[in-house]
Design a protein around this motif. Structure first.
Motif, PDB file in Angstrom:
ATOM      1  N   ILE A 226      66.050  49.329 -22.143  1.00  0.00           N
ATOM      2  CA  ILE A 226      67.117  48.911 -21.405  1.00  0.00           C
ATOM      3  C   ILE A 226      68.247  49.622 -21.106  1.00  0.00           C
ATOM      4  N   ASN A 227      68.511  50.026 -19.981  1.00  0.00           N
ATOM      5  CA  ASN A 227      69.534  51.176 -19.782  1.00  0.00           C
ATOM      6  C   ASN A 227      70.799  50.406 -20.090  1.00  0.00           C
ATOM      7  N   TRP A 228      71.449  51.485 -20.961  1.00  0.00           N
ATOM      8  CA  TRP A 228      73.025  51.057 -21.389  1.00  0.00           C
ATOM      9  C   TRP A 228      73.773  51.102 -20.352  1.00  0.00           C
ATOM     10  N   LEU A 229      73.707  52.066 -19.251  1.00  0.00           N
ATOM     11  CA  LEU A 229      74.611  52.126 -18.395  1.00  0.00           C
ATOM     12  C   LEU A 229      74.680  51.019 -17.159  1.00  0.00           C
ATOM     13  N   SER A 230      73.569  50.320 -16.936  1.00  0.00           N
ATOM     14  CA  SER A 230      73.539  49.543 -15.934  1.00  0.00           C
ATOM     15  C   SER A 230      73.466  47.993 -16.618  1.00  0.00           C
ATOM     16  N   SER A 231      73.358  47.873 -17.886  1.00  0.00           N
ATOM     17  CA  SER A 231      73.158  46.525 -18.365  1.00  0.00           C
ATOM     18  C   SER A 231      74.522  46.075 -18.968  1.00  0.00           C
ATOM     19  N   TYR A 232      74.798  44.698 -18.873  1.00  0.00           N
ATOM     20  CA  TYR A 232      76.189  44.374 -19.141  1.00  0.00           C
ATOM     21  C   TYR A 232      75.787  42.788 -19.631  1.00  0.00           C
ATOM     22  N   SER A 233      77.026  42.329 -20.677  1.00  0.00           N
ATOM     23  CA  SER A 233      76.791  40.875 -21.143  1.00  0.00           C
ATOM     24  C   SER A 233      78.241  40.445 -20.954  1.00  0.00           C
ATOM     25  N   SER A 234      78.312  39.346 -20.451  1.00  0.00           N
ATOM     26  CA  SER A 234      79.876  38.483 -20.073  1.00  0.00           C
ATOM     27  C   SER A 234      80.088  37.564 -21.414  1.00  0.00           C
ATOM     28  N   TYR A 235      79.157  37.929 -22.392  1.00  0.00           N
ATOM     29  CA  TYR A 235      79.344  36.666 -23.294  1.00  0.00           C
ATOM     30  C   TYR A 235      80.354  37.340 -24.539  1.00  0.00           C
ATOM     31  N   LEU A 236      80.641  38.544 -24.415  1.00  0.00           N
ATOM     32  CA  LEU A 236      81.469  39.056 -25.477  1.00  0.00           C
ATOM     33  C   LEU A 236      82.664  38.468 -26.039  1.00  0.00           C
TER      34      LEU A 236
ATOM     35  N   LEU B 218      79.131  68.089 -29.534  1.00  0.00           N
ATOM     36  CA  LEU B 218      78.996  67.068 -30.659  1.00  0.00           C
ATOM     37  C   LEU B 218      78.678  65.575 -30.172  1.00  0.00           C
ATOM     38  N   ILE B 219      79.349  65.275 -28.805  1.00  0.00           N
ATOM     39  CA  ILE B 219      79.170  64.018 -28.291  1.00  0.00           C
ATOM     40  C   ILE B 219      77.581  64.049 -27.826  1.00  0.00           C
ATOM     41  N   ILE B 220      77.318  64.902 -27.124  1.00  0.00           N
ATOM     42  CA  ILE B 220      75.848  65.042 -26.854  1.00  0.00           C
ATOM     43  C   ILE B 220      74.853  64.634 -27.999  1.00  0.00           C
ATOM     44  N   GLU B 221      75.212  65.315 -29.257  1.00  0.00           N
ATOM     45  CA  GLU B 221      74.268  65.296 -30.477  1.00  0.00           C
ATOM     46  C   GLU B 221      74.413  63.724 -31.063  1.00  0.00           C
ATOM     47  N   THR B 222      75.412  63.526 -30.956  1.00  0.00           N
ATOM     48  CA  THR B 222      75.840  61.997 -31.305  1.00  0.00           C
ATOM     49  C   THR B 222      75.086  60.990 -30.599  1.00  0.00           C
ATOM     50  N   ALA B 223      75.269  61.321 -29.221  1.00  0.00           N
ATOM     51  CA  ALA B 223      74.572  60.016 -28.457  1.00  0.00           C
ATOM     52  C   ALA B 223      73.129  60.142 -28.492  1.00  0.00           C
TER      53      ALA B 223
ATOM     54  N   ILE C 189      69.975  46.828 -29.590  1.00  0.00           N
ATOM     55  CA  ILE C 189      70.524  46.931 -28.197  1.00  0.00           C
ATOM     56  C   ILE C 189      71.386  45.845 -27.640  1.00  0.00           C
ATOM     57  N   ILE C 190      70.447  44.506 -28.092  1.00  0.00           N
ATOM     58  CA  ILE C 190      70.953  43.324 -27.409  1.00  0.00           C
ATOM     59  C   ILE C 190      71.807  42.801 -28.415  1.00  0.00           C
ATOM     60  N   ASP C 191      71.716  42.579 -29.795  1.00  0.00           N
ATOM     61  CA  ASP C 191      72.630  42.127 -30.520  1.00  0.00           C
ATOM     62  C   ASP C 191      73.947  42.516 -30.801  1.00  0.00           C
ATOM     63  N   ILE C 192      74.050  43.793 -30.654  1.00  0.00           N
ATOM     64  CA  ILE C 192      75.421  44.715 -31.011  1.00  0.00           C
ATOM     65  C   ILE C 192      75.931  44.897 -29.393  1.00  0.00           C
ATOM     66  N   PHE C 193      75.043  45.522 -28.610  1.00  0.00           N
ATOM     67  CA  PHE C 193      75.675  45.950 -27.240  1.00  0.00           C
ATOM     68  C   PHE C 193      75.904  45.086 -26.230  1.00  0.00           C
ATOM     69  N   PHE C 194      74.469  44.316 -25.936  1.00  0.00           N
ATOM     70  CA  PHE C 194      74.730  43.365 -24.902  1.00  0.00           C
ATOM     71  C   PHE C 194      74.172  42.050 -25.342  1.00  0.00           C
TER      72      PHE C 194
ATOM     73  N   LEU D 170      79.637  52.835 -27.113  1.00  0.00           N
ATOM     74  CA  LEU D 170      79.388  52.790 -25.543  1.00  0.00           C
ATOM     75  C   LEU D 170      80.114  53.736 -25.103  1.00  0.00           C
ATOM     76  N   LYS D 171      81.405  54.202 -25.420  1.00  0.00           N
ATOM     77  CA  LYS D 171      82.259  54.968 -24.622  1.00  0.00           C
ATOM     78  C   LYS D 171      81.332  56.333 -24.936  1.00  0.00           C
ATOM     79  N   LEU D 172      80.828  56.754 -26.000  1.00  0.00           N
ATOM     80  CA  LEU D 172      80.284  58.076 -26.421  1.00  0.00           C
ATOM     81  C   LEU D 172      78.856  58.138 -25.293  1.00  0.00           C
ATOM     82  N   LEU D 173      78.015  57.245 -25.050  1.00  0.00           N
ATOM     83  CA  LEU D 173      76.965  57.160 -24.365  1.00  0.00           C
ATOM     84  C   LEU D 173      77.391  57.392 -22.931  1.00  0.00           C
ATOM     85  N   TYR D 174      78.555  56.697 -22.107  1.00  0.00           N
ATOM     86  CA  TYR D 174      79.280  57.195 -20.898  1.00  0.00           C
ATOM     87  C   TYR D 174      79.559  58.536 -20.923  1.00  0.00           C
ATOM     88  N   GLU D 175      80.192  59.125 -21.814  1.00  0.00           N
ATOM     89  CA  GLU D 175      80.574  60.410 -21.824  1.00  0.00           C
ATOM     90  C   GLU D 175      79.502  61.308 -21.922  1.00  0.00           C
ATOM     91  N   GLU D 176      78.646  60.931 -22.838  1.00  0.00           N
ATOM     92  CA  GLU D 176      77.309  61.984 -22.788  1.00  0.00           C
ATOM     93  C   GLU D 176      76.543  61.829 -21.430  1.00  0.00           C
TER      94      GLU D 176
END
Length: 586
Positions: free
Chosen positions: A425-435, A485-490, A214-219, A458-464
């Motif tokens: 780590i909450n993927w909705l409230s976390s962020y990284s400005s280093y991307l 399907l979005i819910i199942e994938t998330a 979750i850190i290396d890829i998402f944040f 991340l878009k799928l997680l927000y939609e879910e």
């Protein structure tokens, strides 16, 4: 030069006859010679914060000058050490006074008797300037300790020892600069509140690879970057920092237990020496420094412990190493500031914290960075600070002010922690400005589409998250199949990718390329599933139990050095959906 105590208020002392003393000077307080620091000078009066227990101190006892600010002795013997907040070695103190720190033990620091195998790097006649390396010591199996000319010192070598065994008090090199003579030993002093100088601070361009998906890829975190990990009690702050300390690709780890409970700090002190470094298969302590300052230790030393840790980190950065500093937790440090401020009778700001809390937090995180050092090497200090907001309330002052000064924010969620989803780590409230800064590195070293893939997931997680609000009201059955399907994938993404088992040998650390391939498998399931749903295949058929089970289990079944099983799974998914689509088209 001697002052006299006129008031004692816990760790805060007021003294008279102090006109010859200097601001921030270190002093010896009372007959026990307790260590203190001058923090206010008003005419003949001074206010001193004492780094030791002041019980038993009396009015009228003397204040004696040391002539220098609170400084650290920096040299061989730091690595593998366990120190208190002002760099006193706890193992040695335990030998002197078993089980507790006695008052007035003084500023003992590095072992002055131990002999080190010193390799000399210079000759008589060489010109040396600040930062130049004149000797080296193989301090541990993992790290070569480079002995450097202190800042603001330069000259011609007029005397030098031969390579051999010496203690840190031996003069190794003598420099002459006009009429000045400098005797260089195996250590140097540096005041903790002053950042060590560098030639140039550079832009960040390399990630701090942690092996945590979750850190290396998402944040992602960056070498030389700053990160806050806020979370309430039991959300896994300490465990997350342990994982980063063990698996991140930093050369050296500095771990500060700042005001933590004694049992938590005991666990750290017992666990760290047992951890095996995955790089060398030797103890992780060979490249770790522990600074322990528990909640029952003097509050002023807790305030200093943060500066002690960052100064040690800067010292190793100056040698050309990448250092990660873990501060657990900066909230306890802020509470120490609040307590001292209250005893100084300063006007309180929000929630009783001093008005200068934001600037102190900024000063601390500002000392992170990727830099070119005085000797031309490159090094970095990455600062990762845990924050412990009361009741998990992220709107309190320490969390909010920390958020202003860090570029990565990994918010821990109590609901995830209570559901045993770690790291929480909450993927909705976390962020990284280093991307944006790391995008080029990721595209060159992982895959060209890795950033696009991250955004898609991340878009799928927000939609879910939005769909789950509807599900709470009317149930999942009323949703169309593409949304189900979005819910199942998330769900799959959360369990198979974001959740990571620190106690499983394969899952505790995952290489970046494997992380990417795992995410591609989940993307393949979603893309092929969407194709099937569009032609009318029911979601109950698309969400095939056998396929999903294989996806869930891939993190436990695929070795970290052979990704062929992931490629096979991707083929299985493609074949399954191709047959399904062909069947329904008929």
């Amino acid at each position: 030069m001697e002052g006299k105590i006129v008031l004692i208020n816990g760790p805060v002392i007021k003294a008279l006859h102090m006109q010859g003393f200097k601001m921030r000077e270190m002093v010896m307080v009372g007959f026990k010679k307790l260590i203190g620091e001058i923090i206010i000078l008003e005419g003949d009066f001074a206010t001193i914060q004492v780094y030791e227990e002041t019980s038993g101190l009396k009015i009228g006892e003397p204040i004696v000058s040391t002539g220098s600010p609170l400084s650290l002795k920096l040299g061989p013997g730091i690595l593998g050490g366990i120190f208190d907040g002002i760099e006193r070695p706890l193992k040695k103190i335990n030998e002197i006074s078993y089980g507790f720190i006695p008052e007035g033990i003084g500023l003992i620091s590095l072992d002055e008797e131990k002999l080190w195998n010193v390799e000399i790097k210079v000759n008589i006649g060489d010109e040396l300037k600040e930062g130049d390396i004149y000797a080296s010591v193989q301090e541990t199996n993992a790290i070569v300790h480079k002995i450097m000319v202190p800042p603001n010192v330069f000259g011609t070598v007029i005397d030098v020892k031969e390579s051999g065994f010496y203690n840190i008090e031996t003069t190794i090199v003598t420099l002459k600069q006009e009429n000045k003579i400098y005797e260089l030993k195996l250590y140097q002093y540096w005041p903790v509140r002053n950042p060590r100088p560098v030639k140039e601070k550079k832009s960040i361009f390399k990630p701090l690879v942690t092996g945590q998906r979750i850190i290396d890829i998402f944040f992602p975190l960056a070498k030389g970057g700053t990160c806050a990990i806020p979370g309430g009690f039991g959300t896994g702050k300490t465990m997350t920092q342990h994982q980063l300390a063990k698996w991140s690709d930093a050369d050296i780890i500095v771990y500060i237990g700042c005001g933590e409970r004694g049992n938590e700090m005991t666990e750290v002190l017992e666990d760290f020496p047992k951890l095996i470094d995955p790089r060398t298969n030797m103890p992780l302590m060979n490249r770790t420094v522990l600074i322990a300052n528990t909640s029952n230790m003097p509050v002023a030393a807790r305030e200093a412990s943060i500066y002690t840790g960052i100064t040690i980190a800067e010292y190793f950065r100056d040698m050309g190493y990448h250092v990660a500093i873990m501060a657990d937790s900066t909230s306890r440090w802020a509470e120490a500031l609040r307590e001292i401020s209250g005893r100084l009778e300063e006007m309180p700001a929000e929630e009783g914290y001093p008005a200068y809390l934001p600037s102190r937090i900024a000063e601390f995180y500002e000392r992170a960075g990727y830099s070119t050092n005085l000797n031309g090497t490159e090094g970095s200090v990455t600062v990762i600070g845990a924050v412990s907001p009361a009741g998990g309330d992220f709107s309190e002052p320490v969390t909010q002010n920390t958020k202003r000064f860090v570029s990565a924010f990994l918010g821990l969620d109590k609901n995830l922690a209570y559901a045993r989803h770690y790291p929480a780590i909450n993927w909705l409230s976390s962020y990284s400005s280093y991307l944006p800064l790391l995008k080029e590195w990721y595209e060159e070293n992982v895959a060209e589409d890795v950033i696009i893939l991250r955004e898609k997931m991340l878009k799928l997680l927000y939609e879910e998250n939005q769909l789950l609000e509807i599900v709470k009201l009317v149930g999942e059955d009323v949703l169309p199949d593409d949304q189900r399907l979005i819910i199942e994938t998330a769900k799959c993404l959360k369990s198979a990718f974001l959740q990571q088992n620190a106690y499983n040998d394969l899952d505790t650390y995952v290489p970046l390329n494997k992380q990417y391939k795992m995410l591609k498998v989940i993307e393949s399931f979603y893309d092929k599933g969407s194709e099937a749903v569009k032609i009318g295949v029911p979601i109950s058929v698309v969400a095939n139990k056998d396929i999903l089970e294989k996806i869930y289990k891939m993190k436990y079944n695929v070795p970290n050095n052979d990704f062929s099983l992931i490629d096979d799974l991707k083929k299985d998914i493609a074949e399954f959906f191709d047959k399904l689509i062909e069947k329904y088209r008929k």
